[in-house]
Motif scaffolding. Structure first.
Motif, PDB file in Angstrom:
ATOM      1  N   MET A  73       0.857  -1.203   0.000  1.00 61.44           N
ATOM      2  CA  MET A  73       0.000   0.000   0.000  1.00 61.44           C
ATOM      3  C   MET A  73       0.879   1.234   0.000  1.00 61.44           C
ATOM      4  O   MET A  73       1.816   1.354   0.775  1.00 61.44           O
ATOM      5  N   LEU A  74       0.571   2.167  -0.894  1.00 65.79           N
ATOM      6  CA  LEU A  74       1.369   3.379  -0.971  1.00 65.79           C
ATOM      7  C   LEU A  74       1.113   4.252   0.241  1.00 65.79           C
ATOM      8  O   LEU A  74      -0.006   4.408   0.709  1.00 65.79           O
ATOM      9  N   ARG A  75       2.175   4.851   0.716  1.00 66.47           N
ATOM     10  CA  ARG A  75       2.077   5.672   1.924  1.00 66.47           C
ATOM     11  C   ARG A  75       2.004   7.136   1.550  1.00 66.47           C
ATOM     12  O   ARG A  75       2.818   7.631   0.786  1.00 66.47           O
ATOM     13  N   ASN A  76       1.013   7.816   2.090  1.00 68.85           N
ATOM     14  CA  ASN A  76       0.913   9.255   1.887  1.00 68.85           C
ATOM     15  C   ASN A  76       1.629   9.978   3.005  1.00 68.85           C
ATOM     16  O   ASN A  76       1.682   9.511   4.132  1.00 68.85           O
ATOM     17  N   PRO A  77       2.165  11.166   2.704  1.00 70.37           N
ATOM     18  CA  PRO A  77       2.872  11.910   3.742  1.00 70.37           C
ATOM     19  C   PRO A  77       1.920  12.396   4.811  1.00 70.37           C
ATOM     20  O   PRO A  77       0.789  12.756   4.519  1.00 70.37           O
ATOM     21  N   PRO A  78       2.351  12.381   6.072  1.00 64.73           N
ATOM     22  CA  PRO A  78       1.503  12.918   7.132  1.00 64.73           C
ATOM     23  C   PRO A  78       1.320  14.413   6.952  1.00 64.73           C
ATOM     24  O   PRO A  78       2.161  15.091   6.355  1.00 64.73           O
ATOM     25  N   PRO A  79       0.214  14.950   7.441  1.00 68.21           N
ATOM     26  CA  PRO A  79       0.032  16.398   7.363  1.00 68.21           C
ATOM     27  C   PRO A  79       0.988  17.103   8.307  1.00 68.21           C
ATOM     28  O   PRO A  79       1.552  16.512   9.211  1.00 68.21           O
ATOM     29  N   GLU A  80       1.156  18.391   8.053  1.00 69.75           N
ATOM     30  CA  GLU A  80       1.921  19.210   8.991  1.00 69.75           C
ATOM     31  C   GLU A  80       1.186  19.279  10.322  1.00 69.75           C
ATOM     32  O   GLU A  80       0.000  18.993  10.421  1.00 69.75           O
ATOM     33  N   VAL A  81       1.919  19.697  11.315  1.00 65.97           N
ATOM     34  CA  VAL A  81       1.298  19.918  12.619  1.00 65.97           C
ATOM     35  C   VAL A  81       1.750  21.269  13.144  1.00 65.97           C
ATOM     36  O   VAL A  81       2.830  21.746  12.827  1.00 65.97           O
ATOM     37  N   ASP A  82       0.893  21.878  13.937  1.00 64.34           N
ATOM     38  CA  ASP A  82       1.231  23.113  14.640  1.00 64.34           C
ATOM     39  C   ASP A  82       1.442  22.762  16.099  1.00 64.34           C
ATOM     40  O   ASP A  82       0.569  22.182  16.748  1.00 64.34           O
ATOM     41  N   VAL A  83       2.599  23.107  16.624  1.00 68.51           N
ATOM     42  CA  VAL A  83       2.966  22.715  17.977  1.00 68.51           C
ATOM     43  C   VAL A  83       3.250  23.946  18.821  1.00 68.51           C
ATOM     44  O   VAL A  83       4.113  24.751  18.460  1.00 68.51           O
ATOM     45  N   PRO A  84       2.538  24.114  19.933  1.00 57.85           N
ATOM     46  CA  PRO A  84       2.877  25.218  20.837  1.00 57.85           C
ATOM     47  C   PRO A  84       4.101  24.841  21.667  1.00 57.85           C
ATOM     48  O   PRO A  84       4.090  23.856  22.389  1.00 57.85           O
ATOM     49  N   LEU A  85       5.159  25.606  21.532  1.00 57.86           N
ATOM     50  CA  LEU A  85       6.390  25.348  22.277  1.00 57.86           C
ATOM     51  C   LEU A  85       6.842  26.617  22.976  1.00 57.86           C
ATOM     52  O   LEU A  85       6.733  27.711  22.425  1.00 57.86           O
ATOM     53  N   GLN A  86       7.374  26.465  24.165  1.00 63.24           N
ATOM     54  CA  GLN A  86       8.024  27.588  24.831  1.00 63.24           C
ATOM     55  C   GLN A  86       9.348  27.869  24.140  1.00 63.24           C
ATOM     56  O   GLN A  86       9.943  26.985  23.541  1.00 63.24           O
ATOM     57  N   GLN A  87       9.780  29.109  24.190  1.00 64.36           N
ATOM     58  CA  GLN A  87      11.073  29.446  23.619  1.00 64.36           C
ATOM     59  C   GLN A  87      12.178  28.792  24.447  1.00 64.36           C
ATOM     60  O   GLN A  87      12.169  28.857  25.664  1.00 64.36           O
ATOM     61  N   THR A  88      13.091  28.096  23.744  1.00 63.23           N
ATOM     62  CA  THR A  88      14.162  27.376  24.445  1.00 63.23           C
ATOM     63  C   THR A  88      15.457  27.522  23.680  1.00 63.23           C
ATOM     64  O   THR A  88      15.409  27.729  22.434  1.00 63.23           O
ATOM     65  N   PRO A  89      16.930  27.302  24.604  1.00 63.59           N
ATOM     66  CA  PRO A  89      18.111  27.276  23.794  1.00 63.59           C
ATOM     67  C   PRO A  89      17.881  26.187  22.621  1.00 63.59           C
ATOM     68  O   PRO A  89      17.476  25.199  23.087  1.00 63.59           O
TER      69      PRO A  89
END
Length: 421
Positions: free
Chosen positions: A1-17
């Motif tokens: 079965m051909l694999r389709n790419p996963p969709p993008e995701v939006d991730v809330p992240l704190q600012q870090t080094p």
């Protein structure tokens, strides 16, 4: 079965080094319809109403994720109108010793991805990779991050924070426009279905620069064909064009089939739609005809055909505006450039809308031969593999008073198309 790419995701992240082998199967009724179209077609056009300026046919950009409106550019994304520098960081884990080298993995993606965009942009854009030469070890085992297609946000955030912190001592992120984090494909916790672009609600901060998005690569070695071209398209604000069934069953490729890499990286004709090239700045007013009613003739160069050395790109797209947020696009597809593996050629018609978000069907190919299919065993979606119209055929857009006739094909391969609206 051909694999389709996963969709993008939006991730809330704190600012870090040239030549195309055809596999089309048609019913007798369809064949008679084609013959009738050939007999009825007229090469004498009415008043020319194509506007050489494409402004009236531009859709406005909306708040939809990766909206296909193109009156303005979303400044949160780099626009690929120049050379862009792409960093590749290779991440290993304490629970696995890599079986490949960074050089081997770099070769999986480059120069193929750069060449794809060089051809798609007619030489207007160059993607320059900067691969690191060594593995950088993450602080936790690969199994600790829960890597999978529909990844828990907190686990994904932990992975990215660790990845940036791991790479930061050896990398100056401020030098790069695009960041690829490539995981050891043989680590036990790595899932190739998790490859995607991660967008941050709040940017990560490193080396005095904001990291707004990172391409996370978990592909096997060798990877899926054109997978990095697809993911990089998201970095340039292009949407997913595939359809993900809500129940997990059914076909993913019903919207656009083989006809754009943002639909399927496995497509036979994966060049970016002319609408996408217009959005990215690779086509300008001189290459887009705006049709504003009446009847007009258009000479459309096949999308993948490179311009002659020192020559013009030529007209690649004709557009009929159908409403405040929709348009019908007409382009030619032939066996050249990124479309070299196609098994059908002709004039492709599709609908564009600016409101649907990525994955919601912002582009839908209109099937010029709805009762047939083609390229069985090769196409990701055979019912749309024979969507293009051939010389002598006529197509009326469903629900619109728009008719497209393919009148001729020149010796150079360009199609003469008559549009009545």
């Amino acid at each position: 079965m051909l694999r389709n790419p996963p969709p993008e995701v939006d991730v809330p992240l704190q600012q870090t080094p040239g030549g195309v082998e055809r596999y089309r199967v048609r019913s007798a009724a369809a064949a008679l319809t084609s013959l009738a179209a050939i007999a009825a077609i007229s090469l004498v056009a009415g008043p020319a109403v194509a506007d050489p300026g494409s402004g009236p046919c531009e859709l406005t950009r909306t708040q939809a994720h990766h909206s296909l409106g193109l009156d303005t550019w979303n400044g949160a994304y780099p626009k690929p109108e120049r050379s862009l520098n792409a960093l590749m960081v290779f991440l290993s884990f304490p629970d696995s010793r890599p079986l490949t080298t960074p050089e081997q993995l770099t070769g999986d993606y480059f120069p193929a991805t750069s060449d794809f965009f060089e051809r798609a942009s007619y030489g207007r854009f160059r993607l320059v990779p900067h691969p690191q030469r060594q593995w950088m070890r993450m602080p936790k085992p690969s199994t600790a991050y829960g890597i999978q297609r529909d990844w828990a946000p907190e686990s994904r955030a932990a992975y990215l924070r660790d990845a940036v912190a791991t790479a930061d001592p050896a990398v100056d992120f401020s030098k790069y426009d695009i960041v690829y984090f490539v995981a050891d494909p043989d680590a036990p916790g790595v899932d190739s279905d998790a490859t995607k672009v991660v967008n941050f609600d709040r940017p990560l901060r490193a080396d005095g620069t904001d990291l707004r998005r990172i391409v996370t690569v978990f592909e096997k070695h060798p990877p899926d064909r054109n997978v990095l071209a697809h993911e990089t398209g998201h970095v340039f604000d292009l949407p997913d064009l595939y359809h993900r069934p809500t129940d997990g069953k059914g076909d993913w490729d019903t919207y656009v089939g083989d006809w754009d890499v943002m639909g399927s990286q496995f497509g036979m004709a994966p060049d970016l739609f002319a609408w996408h090239k217009w959005k990215l700045g690779w086509l300008g007013p001189g290459q887009v005809d705006c049709v504003r009613g009446g009847t007009s003739l258009h000479t459309l160069q096949p999308l993948g055909q490179a311009p002659q050395r020192g020559g013009s790109v030529g007209t690649r797209l004709a557009v009929v505006r159908t409403g405040p947020g929709s348009a019908i696009a007409v382009e030619a597809r032939g066996s050249a450039g990124n479309d070299g593996d196609t098994c059908t050629e002709g004039v492709l018609v599709y609908r564009v809308r600016n409101e649907p978000a990525s994955g919601g069907g912002p582009i839908e190919v209109l099937d010029g031969h709805p009762d047939t299919g083609a390229c069985w065993g090769r196409s990701v979606y055979p019912p749309l593999a024979d969507a293009p119209l051939e010389v002598g055929e006529t197509f009326t857009v469903p629900g619109e008073r728009i008719t497209i006739e393919v009148a001729d094909r020149t010796q150079s391969g360009a199609y003469t198309v008559k549009i009545t609206s």
